[in-house]
Structure formats: C-alpha cells, structure tokens
Design a protein around this motif. Structure first.
Motif, short mmCIF file in Angstrom:
data_model
loop_
_atom_site.label_atom_id
_atom_site.label_comp_id
_atom_site.label_asym_id
_atom_site.label_seq_id
_atom_site.Cartn_x
_atom_site.Cartn_y
_atom_site.Cartn_z
N ARG A 191 50.45 27.45 39.68
CA ARG A 191 50.36 27.03 38.28
C ARG A 191 49.21 27.70 37.54
NH1 ARG A 191 49.53 20.99 38.04
NH2 ARG A 191 49.54 21.45 35.80
N HIS A 192 48.18 28.11 38.28
CA HIS A 192 47.01 28.71 37.66
C HIS A 192 46.62 29.99 38.39
CE1 HIS A 192 46.54 24.36 36.57
NE2 HIS A 192 46.30 24.91 35.38
N ALA A 193 45.95 30.86 37.65
CA ALA A 193 45.41 32.09 38.23
C ALA A 193 44.00 32.29 37.71
CB ALA A 193 46.28 33.29 37.88
N ALA A 194 43.06 32.42 38.62
CA ALA A 194 41.69 32.77 38.25
C ALA A 194 41.53 34.28 38.43
CB ALA A 194 40.68 32.01 39.12
N TYR A 195 40.92 34.92 37.45
CA TYR A 195 40.67 36.35 37.63
C TYR A 195 39.19 36.65 37.42
CZ TYR A 195 40.99 37.05 32.48
OH TYR A 195 40.81 37.01 31.12
N THR A 196 38.72 37.64 38.17
CA THR A 196 37.30 38.01 38.15
C THR A 196 37.14 39.36 37.47
OG1 THR A 196 37.52 38.96 40.38
CG2 THR A 196 36.72 36.70 40.22
N ILE A 197 36.06 39.49 36.71
CA ILE A 197 35.79 40.75 36.01
C ILE A 197 34.35 41.20 36.27
CG2 ILE A 197 37.44 40.21 34.19
CD1 ILE A 197 34.90 39.79 32.37
N SER A 198 34.12 42.49 36.07
CA SER A 198 32.79 43.07 36.11
C SER A 198 32.57 43.83 34.81
CB SER A 198 32.65 44.02 37.31
OG SER A 198 31.50 44.84 37.20
N ARG A 199 31.40 43.72 34.25
CA ARG A 199 31.09 44.42 33.01
C ARG A 199 30.17 45.60 33.28
NH1 ARG A 199 32.82 41.30 28.70
NH2 ARG A 199 33.10 39.07 29.13
N SER A 200 30.57 46.76 32.80
CA SER A 200 29.76 47.98 32.86
C SER A 200 29.32 48.33 34.28
CB SER A 200 28.53 47.85 31.94
OG SER A 200 28.93 47.58 30.61
#
Length: 565
Positions: free
Chosen positions: A155-164
C-alpha cells in the motif's frame, strides 16, 4: 564517428604527452605535519587539504580544474569521442521486473536520461505507467533516487534520495494507489533503507549535524528509529543503539510475516553482528545471533519459524545455514548447504519450495535450482560466460534473470523452474554495435609468488598479437569485491578502435572467497600490487602489447593500486 586509426591515435597521444609535460600545476596548501606511529615518523605535509571547507582548499581545487579543463579542450578528437560515446549510451536499458500487490514494477531508461524511471503495469504485455520518475525530483538533476522500499502489503512505498552526491539521506513516502506523496519526511538519515512493519518503517540515522558542518562532521553514534506514518520525525521511536560503540553502524530488517526484527551491526571488522527480537511481544528482549564482526551474516528470510542465513562463518566461500526463532544463537545453527568450490554470492527463493543459488567460479557466475531442504536439482544454463542476477519471490513462481558480459549489454530472460527453460524477455540494441564482432577469453597468469591470477581479455575478432595493440588494464583488489564480467558502453569505443580491455581479478577481492580477500589485505597488501604488475608483464611478454601502449586504471581503492604500481 569514424574509427580512429592506430597511427592517428599514436600521433595524437604523442602531442598530448608533450602538452602534459609542459603543464604547470598549482601549489597545494601544505604544512610541516609529522605523525609518529610506533616510533616511526610519517610526514603528512598535505594535511591542510583535509579541511574541505577552507578557502585555500577551494582555491586550489578551482586552479586544478582550470589546468585540467585547458588540457582536455586541446584534445583534437575529443568532439568525435563525445559524439560516438553519446550514440553508444543512447539505448534502452531494462531493469528486472518484480511483483508487488498485483503490479509488476521495473526500472527503464529509454536512452540518455540521467536516472532510470520506475514503471509499473498489471500485465507485462500491456503499456506501463510511470510510478516514479527521479529525473523530476530536481530542476538541475542534483537529486538522486537511491532506493524504493515497499510496505509488505504494497500500500505504501518509501523512497530515499541524496542531494548533490551527499551521503545524507532523506526519506519520502507515497501512497501506491494514488501515487501521491504523504506528509511524512525524514531528514539526516544515513546508510539506510526503510524496512516496514504495519503502519510505519525502521530507518538508520546519526544525530543531526551541527549547522555549517553538515558535510565534514565525523559519523558517530548510528541509531535505528521507527517512524509511524502521519507523525512528525521528532516523535520517532529510538529502537536500537550502542552508545559504547560510537563507530559501529546499524541496519534493520523485517521479514514478510513481520514476526521479528533483525539488527545488523558493522564497521569495525570484516563482517557484522546480528541481533533479533520478537515484534509480537512489546517486552521481548534482544537475542544475540552473531556476537562478533569476524563473519558476514545475512538473514535471507524466515519461513515457518526457520531463519535462513547466508554466511562465511566456518566457510570462507560462504554457505547456507538455518536457525530457529526460539534458539537463534550461532552455536545452534545447522548447515543446510555446505561450502562449495565456487563462492556463494546469491540466494533467491522462488515459489513455495524452491531456491536459486548463484555461485562465482573463476570470477564468472553459475546458477543452480535447489529445494528448501538443500538438495540440488539442476544447473541453469546461462547464455555464456558472464554475470547474472535474479528476480524471484516465494509468493509466486515467476522468475526473471538479467545476464550480461563484456560485449553483451544486459538482457532479460524469463525462466520456467519446472520446465528448466529460459526465454528472452527483453534485449538491448545499440546502433552500430554488433556483439558478435568481439571475443572475450579468460587467461591465468603467475604472480610474483607463483599464485595463478585470472584475467579477462576482450577485443575485436581478428586482432593480431604483434605487440602493437593498445591495452586498457583495470584492477581493484580490495574489500572482498569481485570484478565479474560486465558491460560498459564507454569501453566499446575503445574496443572498436582496436584496443584491448583487460580486467585482472587480483587478490584482495572476493573472487575465491575470504581466503583470497585476506591474501590481499594488511601485511599481504603487496600481493595486490604484484598481481597487477604481473598482469601488465603477461600482456607484454605474450605479445599483446608493449609498455608504450599499456595504460592502467583503478577506481576508488583501485586508485591506491594504480598509484603504488
């Protein structure tokens, strides 16, 4: 791009070499720092460069970049190289599909996008819809998608990001039905994913850094938190920490049945510790499964109360073991599949009663089907020598695998476990490139102490071994990392212009298990350099090339290798 002749290349490189000798490099910030270790004085004159925020460091970097830019701009065939590389990279790149909550998800890059787009479809024979396009996360392309983690119910999806390019991680959450973002937002996480339990997930983080030192503070006191959807990060629950071990870092994992949580701790050894705690009892205590970082220990799954464990404990080339939730201590583990000649590198469960085990033998992959009881059924016939990765699940019998090699971009196959049949699902077509024009062979050469070292050679068919071929020799030799066959579009430019790509499997890597790794570490580090030197000598002695046409490269740890040799 027209193929550049060897004579043209040699003439151009001579001009470039002459230009390189006249370069004037900026003077780096330095001081008189000397450290003393066990009575030995070790000068470290460039210690000031460790202050990455200092004005002098920034000025030096800018001056270095100016020298580099001026040199690169004078390369006479640089535009031609750029055009051909652009064409070589401009092809469809397909990711393995996986199934979640009735949807097939997969990544795909239709050519030159900075990041692959995550698609989904109810049926693989129908047009997919975009689920998450990371190229839209920032206007300037500086935000990278680093992972997507679905809740067990889909039902849910967590996503991870990195900046620069930062190691700092932010976490966002999507509703998979609507594809809308929820208000949940985690900041200052690091070295983490998102492992779900019910209406929340576990993640790993350090204390928020001091303002102005976000990218230079030391990493200490890693912790695991639980975030419940709809609550602020300030309310997140501290789940695990070891204050007396500030340099360890931790990760959590939760099996599909959400019966227990595992915590792995590493950073101060070759492996990791492992703890487990019941999630059914809020007062349950942590149980120690592996108390030392001397061994790698990974939980693969929990099936009917049995923990399946991948480890090199008592097996330098790894084995598969089991434990019970009631008594999970290491001395109670049972061996399910013993150590083999090859190195066990992957285990994928498929359907209710099958496993696919991937082994690394002489630095290339072989895959086998097993029962859950540990009985080998058969080997899966792969297209050729190369590398393979699987997508499978206990919840359904469908199996896909991706296969690649030096001259073959990744191709996706369906595999029918019952029929033992592989069928091509999706291939890749690069304009102006035919894989059949090239050949890969594996050779073994003696290092300084007589140890036989494997090496892959890839080149255009018909190449003459007359000592006049340019060779690009790559090595790594560290951190238990194996250099298996892989495809790189940028190497094709080198190959189609008559170059040879040589990839040496040096000690220090993981090609033959932990013994091979340790043979290239600490007091044995010289073996790595000798292995690399012997690879170059082999290429020269066997008539492949000559010293003037042989270049060496290594990334990351390989930079130390190249510098030393």
């Amino acid at each position: 791009m027209k193929s550049l002749s060897l004579a043209t290349l040699t003439s151009a490189f001579c001009i470039m070499a002459s230009n390189a000798q006249s370069l004037k490099y900026p003077v780096a910030p330095s001081d008189n720092t000397v450290d003393t270790y066990f009575g030995v004085s070790v000068p470290d004159p460039y210690r000031p460069l460790e202050n990455d925020t200092a004005a002098a460091t920034a000025a030096w970097v800018e001056a270095e970049n100016a020298v580099t830019r001026a040199y690169l701009d004078k390369i006479p065939f640089r535009d031609d190289i750029h055009k051909r590389l652009t064409a070589l990279f401009d092809y469809h790149k397909h990711g393995l599909p996986w199934k979640k909550n009735g949807w097939y998800y997969f990544y795909e890059n239709d050519g030159l996008r900075n990041q692959a787009v995550l698609y989904r479809t109810r049926s693989l024979d129908k047009a997919p819809e975009v689920f998450l396009d990371p190229n839209t996360l920032s206007d300037d392309g500086t935000v990278a998608l680093t992972g997507v983690f679905f809740s067990h119910d889909g039902r849910h999806a967590a996503y991870t990001i990195s900046r620069s390019g930062s190691d700092w991680t932010e976490i966002y959450v999507m509703d998979t039905d609507t594809k809308q973002l929820l208000p949940d937002h985690i900041e200052w996480a690091k070295f983490t994913g998102a492992d779900w339990q019910g209406d929340g997930f576990y993640y790993s983080a350090y204390p928020a850094p001091e303002k102005g030192k976000e990218f230079s503070n030391a990493n200490e006191n890693h912790r695991i938190y639980f975030h419940r959807l709809g609550t602020p990060q300030s309310d997140d629950i501290l789940v695990y920490e070891e204050p007396d071990q500030p340099l360890k870092f931790f990760s959590a994992s939760v099996p599909d049945d959400e019966s227990v949580i595992f915590v792995s701790g590493s950073g101060q050894g070759l492996g990791n510790t492992l703890m487990v705690r019941s999630l059914a009892d809020k007062d349950a205590q942590w149980k120690v499964m592996s108390p030392t970082q001397d061994y790698e220990v990974a939980v693969l799954d929990v099936i009917d109360g049995t923990i399946y464990i991948y480890t090199n404990y008592g097996a330098p080339r790894y084995r598969l073991m089991t434990a019970t939730l009631d008594n999970p201590a290491m001395d109670q583990w049972k061996e399910l599949i013993p150590e083999q000649k090859g190195v066990l590198t992957g285990v994928d469960f498929t359907g209710p009663d099958r496993m696919i085990l991937t082994y690394n033998t002489d630095a290339s992959n072989h895959a086998y089907v097993y029962t859950l009881e540990g009985r080998r059924i058969r080997e899966i016939q792969l297209p050729s020598i190369g590398s393979v990765g699987f997508s499978a699940s206990r919840k359904h019998p469908e199996v896909f695998y991706a296969f690649t090699s030096f001259a073959y971009p990744s191709a996706l196959y369906r595999y029918d476990v019952d029929k033992n049949e592989s069928t091509l699902y999706r291939g890749s077509d690069i304009k102006g490139f035919n894989p059949d024009d090239y050949v890969t062979e594996q050779v073994f050469y003696p290092s300084a102490d007589g140890t036989e070292i494997p090496m892959f050679l890839t080149y255009k068919k018909g190449l003459r071994r007359d000592g006049s071929n340019p060779v690009y020799l790559y090595g790594y030799g560290g951190f238990n990392i194996s250099l298996n066959p892989s495809f790189s579009a940028q190497r094709i430019l080198w190959l189609e212009n008559g170059g040879i790509y040589a990839q040496a499997n040096l000690r220090g890597g993981g090609e033959y298990g932990e013994e091979w790794h340790l043979a290239g570490t600490k007091l044995n580090k010289l073996n790595v350099f000798n292995d690399f030197i012997a690879a170059a000598e082999y290429m020269i002695d066997r008539g492949w090339t000559n010293p003037g046409l042989l270049a060496i490269e290594g990334g990351s740890n390989g930079g130390l290798l190249v510098g030393a040799t």
